[in-house]
Design an enzyme around this catalytic site. Sequence first.
Site, mmCIF file in Angstrom:
data_model
loop_
_atom_site.group_PDB
_atom_site.id
_atom_site.type_symbol
_atom_site.label_atom_id
_atom_site.label_comp_id
_atom_site.label_asym_id
_atom_site.label_seq_id
_atom_site.Cartn_x
_atom_site.Cartn_y
_atom_site.Cartn_z
ATOM 1 N N HIS A 162 -28.087 -42.184 34.143
ATOM 2 C CA HIS A 162 -27.780 -40.873 34.713
ATOM 3 C C HIS A 162 -27.392 -40.947 36.194
ATOM 4 O O HIS A 162 -27.097 -39.921 36.792
ATOM 5 C CB HIS A 162 -29.001 -39.954 34.544
ATOM 6 C CG HIS A 162 -29.660 -40.114 33.198
ATOM 7 N ND1 HIS A 162 -29.001 -39.818 32.027
ATOM 8 C CD2 HIS A 162 -30.886 -40.581 32.833
ATOM 9 C CE1 HIS A 162 -29.811 -40.077 30.998
ATOM 10 N NE2 HIS A 162 -30.957 -40.548 31.463
ATOM 11 N N ASP A 181 -19.036 -49.325 36.876
ATOM 12 C CA ASP A 181 -17.946 -50.150 37.422
ATOM 13 C C ASP A 181 -18.022 -51.581 36.897
ATOM 14 O O ASP A 181 -17.001 -52.190 36.567
ATOM 15 C CB ASP A 181 -17.986 -50.158 38.956
ATOM 16 C CG ASP A 181 -17.484 -48.858 39.570
ATOM 17 O OD1 ASP A 181 -16.911 -48.020 38.840
ATOM 18 O OD2 ASP A 181 -17.674 -48.679 40.789
ATOM 19 N N TYR A 221 -41.323 -42.801 23.363
ATOM 20 C CA TYR A 221 -40.649 -44.091 23.183
ATOM 21 C C TYR A 221 -41.247 -44.966 22.084
ATOM 22 O O TYR A 221 -40.686 -46.030 21.774
ATOM 23 C CB TYR A 221 -40.626 -44.844 24.518
ATOM 24 C CG TYR A 221 -39.865 -44.107 25.599
ATOM 25 C CD1 TYR A 221 -38.495 -43.898 25.473
ATOM 26 C CD2 TYR A 221 -40.511 -43.585 26.728
ATOM 27 C CE1 TYR A 221 -37.786 -43.205 26.447
ATOM 28 C CE2 TYR A 221 -39.812 -42.894 27.699
ATOM 29 C CZ TYR A 221 -38.448 -42.699 27.559
ATOM 30 O OH TYR A 221 -37.743 -42.013 28.513
ATOM 31 N N PRO A 227 -34.590 -50.103 33.869
ATOM 32 C CA PRO A 227 -35.904 -49.936 34.499
ATOM 33 C C PRO A 227 -36.929 -49.238 33.621
ATOM 34 O O PRO A 227 -36.598 -48.310 32.874
ATOM 35 C CB PRO A 227 -35.591 -49.093 35.740
ATOM 36 C CG PRO A 227 -34.262 -48.476 35.498
ATOM 37 C CD PRO A 227 -33.512 -49.432 34.610
ATOM 38 N N ASN A 228 -38.138 -49.708 33.757
ATOM 39 C CA ASN A 228 -39.337 -49.180 33.086
ATOM 40 C C ASN A 228 -39.426 -49.555 31.609
ATOM 41 O O ASN A 228 -40.468 -49.312 30.983
ATOM 42 C CB ASN A 228 -39.449 -47.651 33.243
ATOM 43 C CG ASN A 228 -39.508 -47.240 34.701
ATOM 44 O OD1 ASN A 228 -40.371 -47.723 35.435
ATOM 45 N ND2 ASN A 228 -38.593 -46.403 35.146
ATOM 46 N N ARG A 248 -30.784 -35.592 31.864
ATOM 47 C CA ARG A 248 -30.576 -36.749 30.973
ATOM 48 C C ARG A 248 -29.345 -36.564 30.072
ATOM 49 O O ARG A 248 -28.999 -37.445 29.290
ATOM 50 C CB ARG A 248 -31.803 -36.991 30.088
ATOM 51 C CG ARG A 248 -33.039 -37.363 30.859
ATOM 52 C CD ARG A 248 -34.202 -37.713 29.942
ATOM 53 N NE ARG A 248 -35.462 -37.556 30.643
ATOM 54 C CZ ARG A 248 -36.030 -38.491 31.408
ATOM 55 N NH1 ARG A 248 -35.462 -39.685 31.549
ATOM 56 N NH2 ARG A 248 -37.168 -38.258 32.028
ATOM 57 N N ARG A 276 -33.655 -33.547 25.628
ATOM 58 C CA ARG A 276 -34.604 -33.621 26.749
ATOM 59 C C ARG A 276 -34.058 -32.879 27.970
ATOM 60 O O ARG A 276 -33.183 -32.035 27.847
ATOM 61 C CB ARG A 276 -34.923 -35.096 27.022
ATOM 62 C CG ARG A 276 -35.529 -35.783 25.791
ATOM 63 C CD ARG A 276 -35.850 -37.228 26.045
ATOM 64 N NE ARG A 276 -36.871 -37.377 27.098
ATOM 65 C CZ ARG A 276 -37.169 -38.535 27.702
ATOM 66 N NH1 ARG A 276 -36.509 -39.642 27.358
ATOM 67 N NH2 ARG A 276 -38.094 -38.584 28.625
ATOM 68 N N ASN A 284 -29.295 -50.524 27.233
ATOM 69 C CA ASN A 284 -30.063 -49.302 27.464
ATOM 70 C C ASN A 284 -30.305 -49.259 28.971
ATOM 71 O O ASN A 284 -31.213 -49.913 29.484
ATOM 72 C CB ASN A 284 -31.389 -49.313 26.703
ATOM 73 C CG ASN A 284 -32.150 -48.008 26.916
ATOM 74 O OD1 ASN A 284 -31.810 -47.226 27.805
ATOM 75 N ND2 ASN A 284 -33.177 -47.778 26.123
ATOM 76 N N HIS A 319 -30.071 -45.473 23.511
ATOM 77 C CA HIS A 319 -31.252 -44.785 24.038
ATOM 78 C C HIS A 319 -32.258 -44.622 22.914
ATOM 79 O O HIS A 319 -31.895 -44.194 21.806
ATOM 80 C CB HIS A 319 -30.879 -43.408 24.611
ATOM 81 C CG HIS A 319 -29.909 -43.528 25.732
ATOM 82 N ND1 HIS A 319 -30.282 -43.970 26.978
ATOM 83 C CD2 HIS A 319 -28.576 -43.346 25.773
ATOM 84 C CE1 HIS A 319 -29.213 -44.030 27.739
ATOM 85 N NE2 HIS A 319 -28.162 -43.662 27.035
ATOM 86 N N ARG A 364 -45.778 -46.923 27.789
ATOM 87 C CA ARG A 364 -45.239 -45.802 28.555
ATOM 88 C C ARG A 364 -44.828 -44.663 27.610
ATOM 89 O O ARG A 364 -44.002 -44.869 26.723
ATOM 90 C CB ARG A 364 -44.016 -46.311 29.316
ATOM 91 C CG ARG A 364 -43.078 -45.286 29.853
ATOM 92 C CD ARG A 364 -41.694 -45.914 30.013
ATOM 93 N NE ARG A 364 -40.830 -45.014 30.717
ATOM 94 C CZ ARG A 364 -39.507 -45.019 30.619
ATOM 95 N NH1 ARG A 364 -38.905 -45.900 29.850
ATOM 96 N NH2 ARG A 364 -38.782 -44.173 31.282
ATOM 97 N N SER A 379 -34.842 -42.553 22.865
ATOM 98 C CA SER A 379 -35.066 -41.118 22.643
ATOM 99 C C SER A 379 -33.717 -40.403 22.523
ATOM 100 O O SER A 379 -32.674 -40.936 22.928
ATOM 101 C CB SER A 379 -35.858 -40.523 23.812
ATOM 102 O OG SER A 379 -35.101 -40.577 25.008
ATOM 103 N N ALA A 420 -33.036 -45.042 33.201
ATOM 104 C CA ALA A 420 -32.705 -43.973 34.160
ATOM 105 C C ALA A 420 -31.382 -44.206 34.885
ATOM 106 O O ALA A 420 -30.755 -43.249 35.348
ATOM 107 C CB ALA A 420 -33.842 -43.816 35.158
ATOM 108 N N GLU A 478 -24.016 -48.413 24.085
ATOM 109 C CA GLU A 478 -25.106 -47.798 24.871
ATOM 110 C C GLU A 478 -26.177 -47.306 23.895
ATOM 111 O O GLU A 478 -25.855 -46.625 22.917
ATOM 112 C CB GLU A 478 -24.504 -46.624 25.655
ATOM 113 C CG GLU A 478 -25.497 -45.826 26.463
ATOM 114 C CD GLU A 478 -24.806 -44.637 27.163
ATOM 115 O OE1 GLU A 478 -23.548 -44.557 27.181
ATOM 116 O OE2 GLU A 478 -25.549 -43.777 27.665
HETATM 117 C C1 DQA Z 1 -33.935 -43.839 27.866
HETATM 118 C C2 DQA Z 1 -33.678 -42.383 28.266
HETATM 119 C C3 DQA Z 1 -33.554 -42.256 29.776
HETATM 120 O O1 DQA Z 1 -33.300 -40.900 30.131
HETATM 121 C C4 DQA Z 1 -34.841 -42.690 30.429
HETATM 122 O O2 DQA Z 1 -34.718 -42.642 31.839
HETATM 123 C C5 DQA Z 1 -35.313 -44.019 29.979
HETATM 124 C C6 DQA Z 1 -35.134 -44.432 28.583
HETATM 125 C C7 DQA Z 1 -34.179 -43.993 26.354
HETATM 126 O O3 DQA Z 1 -34.141 -45.135 25.889
HETATM 127 O O4 DQA Z 1 -34.432 -43.015 25.656
HETATM 128 O O5 DQA Z 1 -35.939 -44.748 30.730
HETATM 129 O O6 DQA Z 1 -32.767 -44.601 28.180
#
Ligand code: DQA
Length: 149
Positions: free
Chosen positions: A84, A91, A26, A13-14, A115, A111, A78, A104, A21, A106, A81, A102
């Site tokens: 977490h 699962d 990012y 998401p996002n 997170r 942070r 990735n 990320h 954003r 950032s 959110a 995985e």
């Molecule tokens: C993220 C880090 C997460 O904590 C955050 O909610 C994101 C992006 C990252 O790519 O750094 O949306 O996964």
Amino acid sequence: MPTTPRVLVLHGPNLNLLGARQPEIYGAATLDDVNSLLLEKAVSAGWEIDCLQSNHEGVLIDAIHAARLDGTLAIIINPAAYTHTSVAILDALNAFDGRVIEVHISNVHKRESFRHHSYISLRADGVIAGLGIQGYLAALEAIIRTDKK
Ligand code: DQA
């Protein structure tokens, strides 16, 4: 005849807002930029790649289920959110036999403390954080170099 190896890239998401954003966290690259770089690298290595972004947990889970059955060798995820919060994505990944990396953008450990914990890391074979969008390319490089065709 051997089939073309396939990798799935999932963005949570996002991440559709990448570039717009919180660019101080990012960066300025968009999700299309990331996916184009990944596509170029995968194709030049002889891999097929699917990239999917969703703001919905169930859509990501359905994509992981599909990957169990279509010969996908590895997943780069990735979870944003959902990292977490999502036992459900954990699962689903536990039901996938291939490699999971995985990513990320950032450095989540630098942070807020919420997170610092990742459900997904309980399954991930590798975790990359804090390298910006280069983290996705590093993950793909690792998969191309180590997963059997
Ligand atoms: C993220 C880090 C997460 O904590 C955050 O909610 C994101 C992006 C990252 O790519 O750094 O949306 O996964």
